[in-house]
Scaffold this active site. Structure first.
Site, PDB file in Angstrom:
ATOM      1  CB  ALA A 100      36.165  37.207  46.048  1.00 16.96           C
ATOM      2  CG  ASP A 103      28.259  32.262  38.575  1.00 14.11           C
ATOM      3  OD1 ASP A 103      29.381  31.775  38.533  1.00 14.11           O
ATOM      4  OD2 ASP A 103      27.402  31.877  39.401  1.00 14.11           O
ATOM      5  N   GLY A 145      38.596  33.887  40.522  1.00 18.92           N
ATOM      6  CA  GLY A 145      37.850  35.083  40.912  1.00 18.92           C
ATOM      7  C   GLY A 145      36.366  34.770  40.960  1.00 18.92           C
ATOM      8  CE  LYS A 146      31.898  31.720  41.003  1.00 19.45           C
ATOM      9  NZ  LYS A 146      31.572  30.994  39.803  1.00 19.45           N
ATOM     10  N   GLY A 147      32.383  37.067  41.691  1.00 18.59           N
ATOM     11  CA  GLY A 147      31.764  38.290  42.189  1.00 18.59           C
ATOM     12  C   GLY A 147      30.282  38.297  41.942  1.00 18.59           C
TER      13      GLY A 147
END
Ligand code: NAD
Length: 428
Positions: free
Chosen positions: A72, A158, A117-119
């Site tokens: 994202a 993460d 952002g993050k995924g």
């Protein structure tokens, strides 16, 4: 203009806050305190892009399974998207979107030239061998190759991923690009362009912010008692630094419970989650207590540094600390936050307190671009400087508008993003 907190009757946790719900609520709250174009707020409610990919994995027994991965990208008005990649069974597009919005605020409050952002991949990383994790990561890197890049979107470790995962991601990306591209990810091992001090940075920033909050209240760290929930990367580094700086750490915990000594623990003798997982209760201490008890201890500072949603409407009235410093992401629910604000408990928000991680990621990115490694001393000195600047920016809003620390941090972040959006305009 100050928003009225919800009345006590409405302060229940109907369901524990999801990252997306929290991120949108915070956006709306911050927007109420500043004069900002509603069109900008509307744009910030939506991610720019959410990429969904299929990641086929050949297991060690030769069978093939297909997992779903996401990235994202919330907003890049101030620079490339930045944020973690997690391997966890509950990774979804919605969660990544919410967490990517959170990263936008975190980067902006720190004044870093990044957006959020993050995924991740919806998979249980404990079910994978090291070889399987490597194959999954290389294929995921390939599937994301079009949307990431050192000036486009820079992932980091993460939940369920680590420095080795980033090394494989960087290698896969570099092999396809035909050149070594260290700046594609941060959180790498220093031998391939990672930064010294990256691992300790979220705990270090939590400690710096705690020190400043104590000072802001006219107290001295040497007269300050602290309880820390979670003795992992964030909690242990924060606890040890604060002890080194003179504070009395009376309790630390892991998932199984806490050790408690009103005269102060020797936190360097307690193994961290990484040194020896879940070994806190095996240490000598006068008393053991539960994780719930840790939150309600009569201390000056409480640092929740384990998981989200631990301070809720059910226990917010029982929090006895004067200052809560959020080492973990999202430890306080929205309902609990209002109760604490009403009780004048100062909550220093996660987007400021644990932002040392993304700040040293920024330093790593700078080092990669310049092909030059900084010493640990330089990293820590620059982190200290960045944290103090951000602290002072947020403090100025607290004082000028009589805001909570959380609202002030979001106001600082949103003002920067809104100003950048207004200056660049809307294309086309
Ligand atoms: P970690 O895995 O290193 O340590 C987590 C610690 O919390 C361990 O001691 C574990 O036993 C304990 N724990 C787990 N579940 C618990 C529970 N239900 N109750 C009490 N204790 C529990 O994790 P970390 O990297 O220190 O991350 C902690 C928090 O900080 C998370 O919310 C994470 O998102 C956030 N955070 C981490 C970083 C980072 O770079 N490490 C950066 C910013 C924010």
């Amino acid at each position: 203009m100050t928003t009225t907190p919800p009345t006590r009757e409405t302060e229940t946790d109907d369901e524990l806050d999801s990252a997306l719900v929290t991120a949108r609520r915070q956006l709306e709250r911050a927007a109420a305190h500043i004069d900002v174009d509603p069109g900008v707020i509307e744009r910030l409610k939506h991610p720019t892009k959410v990429q969904q990919v299929s990641v086929p994995l050949e297991r060690d027994d030769g069978s093939v399974e297909v997992y779903t991965g996401y990235r994202a990208q919330h907003d890049d008005v101030r620079g490339p998207y930045k944020g973690g990649l997690r391997y966890h069974p509950e990774v979804t597009a919605e969660e990544c979107t919410g967490l990517s919005m959170w990263m936008t605020w975190k980067c902006a409050v720190m004044d870093l030239p990044f957006g959020g952002g993050k995924g991740g991949v919806a998979i249980d990383p404990k079910s994978l061998s090291s070889d399987e994790t490597e194959r999954l990561t290389r294929r995921f890197a390939e599937e994301l190759r079009d949307v990431v890049g050192p000036t486009k979107d820079v992932p980091a470790p993460d939940m369920g991923t680590d420095a080795q995962t980033m090394a494989w991601f960087m290698d896969a990306y570099s092999m396809q690009q035909g050149e070594t591209v260290p700046g594609i990810v941060t959180g790498k091992p220093p031998v391939i362009g990672g930064s010294y001090g990256r691992e300790e940075a979220p705990g270090r920033s939590t400690a710096i912010v705690t020190r400043e909050a104590v000072d802001y209240n006219g107290r001295d760290l040497s007269d300050t008692t602290v309880a820390v929930q979670g003795f992992g990367s964030v909690g242990a580094n924060a606890a040890r630094l604060l002890e080194d700086w003179g504070a009395t750490i009376v309790a630390v915990s892991d998932v199984n419970g806490a050790i408690y000594d009103p005269d102060g623990l020797s936190t360097h003798d307690v193994p961290t989650h990484e040194e020896e997982p879940e070994a806190v209760l095996e240490q000598d201490a006068p008393e053991t207590i539960t994780n719930e008890d840790v939150l309600e201890l009569d201390v000056d500072v409480l640092i929740p540094a384990a998981v989200g949603n631990v301070i809720t409407a059910d226990n917010a009235d029982a929090i006895a600390a004067d200052i809560v410093v959020e080492g973990a992401n999202g430890p306080t629910t929205f309902a609990a936050d209002s109760i604490l604000a009403e009780r004048d408990v100062q909550v220093i928000p996660d987007i400021l307190a644990n932002a040392g991680g993304v700040t040293v990621s920024y330093f790593e990115w700078l080092q990669d671009i310049n092909r030059r490694q900084w010493s640990l001393e330089r990293v820590n000195a620059e982190l200290e400087e960045h944290m103090l600047e951000a602290w002072n920016d947020v403090r100025a809003e607290v004082e000028a508008k009589d805001l909570t620390w959380r609202d002030a941090a979001y106001v600082v972040a949103l003002s920067r993003i809104a100003e950048a959006k207004a200056t660049r305009g809307l294309w086309p």
